[in-house]
Design an enzyme around this catalytic site. Structure first.
Site, PDB file in Angstrom:
ATOM      1  N   ARG A   1     -25.663 117.606  -6.231  1.00 24.36           N
ATOM      2  CA  ARG A   1     -25.992 116.958  -4.979  1.00 24.36           C
ATOM      3  C   ARG A   1     -27.507 116.824  -4.814  1.00 24.36           C
ATOM      4  O   ARG A   1     -27.999 115.817  -4.316  1.00 24.36           O
ATOM      5  CB  ARG A   1     -25.403 117.766  -3.825  1.00 24.36           C
ATOM      6  CG  ARG A   1     -25.116 116.947  -2.607  1.00 24.36           C
ATOM      7  CD  ARG A   1     -24.376 117.775  -1.558  1.00 24.36           C
ATOM      8  NE  ARG A   1     -24.968 117.585  -0.242  1.00 24.36           N
ATOM      9  CZ  ARG A   1     -24.807 116.494   0.484  1.00 24.36           C
ATOM     10  NH1 ARG A   1     -24.091 115.501   0.029  1.00 24.36           N
ATOM     11  NH2 ARG A   1     -25.371 116.371   1.665  1.00 24.36           N
ATOM     12  N   ALA A   2     -28.234 117.826  -5.273  1.00 20.43           N
ATOM     13  CA  ALA A   2     -29.689 117.798  -5.142  1.00 20.43           C
ATOM     14  C   ALA A   2     -30.273 116.619  -5.918  1.00 20.43           C
ATOM     15  O   ALA A   2     -31.158 115.912  -5.421  1.00 20.43           O
ATOM     16  CB  ALA A   2     -30.283 119.105  -5.660  1.00 20.43           C
TER      17      ALA A   2
END
Ligand SMILES: [Zn+2]
Length: 676
Positions: free
Chosen positions: A274-275
């Site tokens: 997600r980062a």
């Protein structure tokens, strides 16, 4: 109502303004969490964002903001859909104390039952669809609301069900939260929902402070006049944001930039992918905002600085923020990719390109030229400015203590931590309690445990109990048709039970006998483990230590477990053992807290070997503390072959239980204290 403070009048807070602009340009970035102490105007800046967001085309007659280009066939208002219209973007505020109904909307069961009309009133999630949902003090939001928020954010849909009647509608929004970390941290799941995080602090620069104060005074003297004088600059900014939104789909994320992003994310040991995605989306938005059609290394650097700090694996006590040098080192390590024509990448949310902005792009002005967008150093700092090295708290005194050779009389560093047993206050708090995850408490959320006559306004209807109450009267009330004849007196309220946070008051023996043979290190490790546990259960904590001839309130009741950990690490030891003084001090603290925070029940954890060598025997003080009604646990630190069992006796005197230090670990669970 007076005009809100204009965005373009804000001085300083460059990161915060930049993070908000990035999200305005690309809602796919997923919102901002703003952390900072009180009085930093963070809420003011967030609220000012509303004026900059492009307007939203909506279906007429629809309370759920359906998009005219793609109306939701399952929209609860589908039958009323009527043409297309346009409304300004919304920034909807979710108050921390909001009810579930306020958030997800209410199904009026009373009306549904008595009139046969299904009645659904949209809540804040519906209002925030295609806009911003703002939560001030988001760290204080009730767990139950957090769960609803996380569900809606994950699905893009709000789903409401009451006793088998259900309604659902689209709810996609930008989540913006502000919080003061001193008042407690966020749950990791919620933390991860925010695309970016920003730490804010008031500027230390006198000239800048003067400008802030002068503008604030001018605003307070004449809010409307002040806002009017900035209306043009705010309108310019809004037009530039709209222009950047239009440019966004054309911005390219080259292979080298993508490699930089994935290298950074790997270097900072973030969870999942997600980062990387958020970083890519933010870098694309930054390039669009600067009027470029290609992501640069500076875009990546700035995006990483805002997107990574809260995604690193770290303990709650580690300093937030990114080490600038580590960031640069990671960027330097990226091998250049051989030059070639950039390939068009596959579209879609996972292709490294953001979804095209769904909202308002058509209503936006297209006249903005790239020059002005790139030129906005006044309101959006250039990446160079934004990435100037800042002091980052990387070394703590605790670390230094841990590595330094032990000096005589120096505080012993905490030993190893472990997952402790769940200490709970026995019984159920009938007064509702503070939101948390430790002891049992009645409340508006949690599992259903029974029904009763409403005690105030009906919060939650218990349908079957209501029908049972109405059933015996149907004949007398002249029931004729199919509907049930209900009276207000039939209504029964659902009784629910969930978990509360407690005040965990540590009373720690720091005398010489405890300090011997590194015993204190094990004790500190145990207390630190309990503190970590308290952090996860959202307790308030306080710390009393007793040694020599007196007891000290080392840390007054606070939600900042970090502060407690620091005080614990630095706790001095040695001297005699005034056990009574420690117990009496605890009773004093509880008496004050009972007034200050009456709904919160207390758990006293006395960490001692039960010995006393200064002051009176602890019997009377223990009885006094027991009368406060707080649940007590004695952690018995006695070691050696010959045991006196003093701590066990103290546990009895306190009306609580005693368990040995070794039994605190969840693996050595005895079940004695699981009184819940
Ligand atoms: Zn609709």
């Amino acid at each position: 109502m007076s005009a809100p403070y204009p965005f373009s009048a804000v001085v300083g807070l460059d990161d915060l303004r930049l993070a908000l602009v990035i999200n305005a340009v690309s809602p796919a970035v997923g919102g901002v969490l703003v952390r900072g102490e009180k009085g930093t105007a963070k809420s003011t800046v967030v609220r000012a964002l509303a004026a900059l967001l492009p307007g939203v085309p909506v279906v007429g007659g629809c309370r759920f903001s359906c998009d005219p280009a793609a109306p939701d066939p399952a929209c609860p208002d589908a039958t009323r859909h009527d043409g297309a219209t346009w409304r300004p973007a919304r920034l909807v505020e979710l108050p921390v104390g909001a009810t579930e109904d306020r958030l997800v909307g209410s199904l009026d069961l009373e009306r549904a039952l008595t009139t046969g009309v299904s009645a659904y009133e949209p809540g804040l999630l519906a209002a925030a669809h295609r806009g911003v949902l703002y939560v001030d003090e988001v760290n204080l939001l009730h767990d139950h609301l957090v769960d609803l928020l996380l569900d809606a954010a994950a699905l893009g849909t709000s789903y409401v069900e009451r006793e088998g009647v259900s309604v659902q509608h689209a709810a996609r929004f930008l989540l913006v939260g502000t919080m003061n970390p001193e008042e407690g941290e966020l749950r990791p799941q919620l933390l991860d929902r925010f695309g970016l995080t920003v730490e804010v602090a008031a500027t230390r620069e006198p000239t800048e402070r003067a400008t802030v104060v002068r503008r604030r005074l001018a605003y307070e003297a004449d809010p409307d006049g002040f806002a009017a004088s900035y209306a043009d600059t705010d309108a310019d900014l809004a037009a530039q944001i709209a222009g950047a939104r239009q440019r966004l789909p054309q911005v390219l994320l080259g292979d080298h930039s993508l490699r930089e992003i994935t290298t950074l994310c790997a270097a900072f040991d973030v969870d999942g992918l997600r980062a990387d995605l958020v970083c890519a989306k933010a870098a694309l938005a930054l390039a669009a905002w600067a009027g470029r059609d290609q992501v640069t290394t500076d875009d990546v650097r700035t995006a990483a600085r805002l997107a990574l700090p809260h995604r690193r694996r770290r303990t709650p006590f580690e300093a937030p923020g990114l080490d600038e040098q580590q960031l640069q080192d990671a960027l330097d390590s990226v091998e250049p990719v051989p030059e070639r024509e950039p390939e068009p990448e596959p579209p879609g949310p996972d292709g490294g390109r953001p979804e095209p902005p769904s909202d308002g792009a058509d209503g936006a002005s297209s006249e903005t030229d790239q020059q002005t967008a790139a030129d906005r150093s006044d309101s959006a700092p250039s990446p160079e400015e934004a990435t100037q090295p800042q002091p980052v708290g990387t070394s703590s005194t605790a670390d230094q203590d841990r590595t330094a050779p032990p000096r005589p009389g120096a505080p012993q560093a905490p030993g190893e931590t472990f997952a402790p047993v769940a200490l709970r206050v026995p019984g159920v708090n009938r007064r509702g309690g503070a939101a948390g995850r430790r002891s049992r408490a009645e409340g508006g959320s949690g599992r259903l445990t029974g029904a009763r006559l409403p005690t105030g306004r009906l919060q939650s209807l218990h349908l079957s109990a209501t029908l049972r109450a109405a059933a015996p009267h149907q004949h007398r009330r002249g029931r004729a048709g199919t509907g049930v004849v209900l009276r207000t007196t039939d209504l029964r309220e659902a009784v629910r039970e969930g978990r509360e946070g407690n005040l965990v008051l540590f009373v720690v023996d720091a005398s010489g006998s405890m300090a011997a043979r590194q015993r204190m290190s094990a004790v500190k490790g145990a207390v630190l483990s309990l503190l970590l546990d308290a952090y996860q259960r959202r307790d308030k904590v306080a710390l009393i230590s007793f040694r020599r001839h007196a007891a000290d309130l080392v840390l007054p009741p606070t939600s900042s477990v970090e502060a407690a950990a620091v005080r614990l690490t630095d706790l001095p030891t040695g001297g005699r053992t005034p056990l009574s003084a420690g117990l009496l001090r605890a009773a004093e603290v509880l008496a004050v807290e009972a007034v200050r925070d009456p709904a919160r029940r207390a758990l006293v954890v006395v960490v001692t070997d039960g010995r006393h060598t200064s002051g009176p025997a602890p019997k009377l003080a223990a009885a006094h503390l027991a009368r406060s009604g707080a649940a007590c646990v004695v952690v018995d630190c006695e070691s050696g072959l010959v045991r006196l069992g003093l701590a066990v006796r103290l546990g009895e005197q306190l009306g609580g239980v005693a368990l040995r230090l070794e039994e605190l670990s969840a693996e050595a669970l005895t079940g004695v204290v699981r009184a819940a």
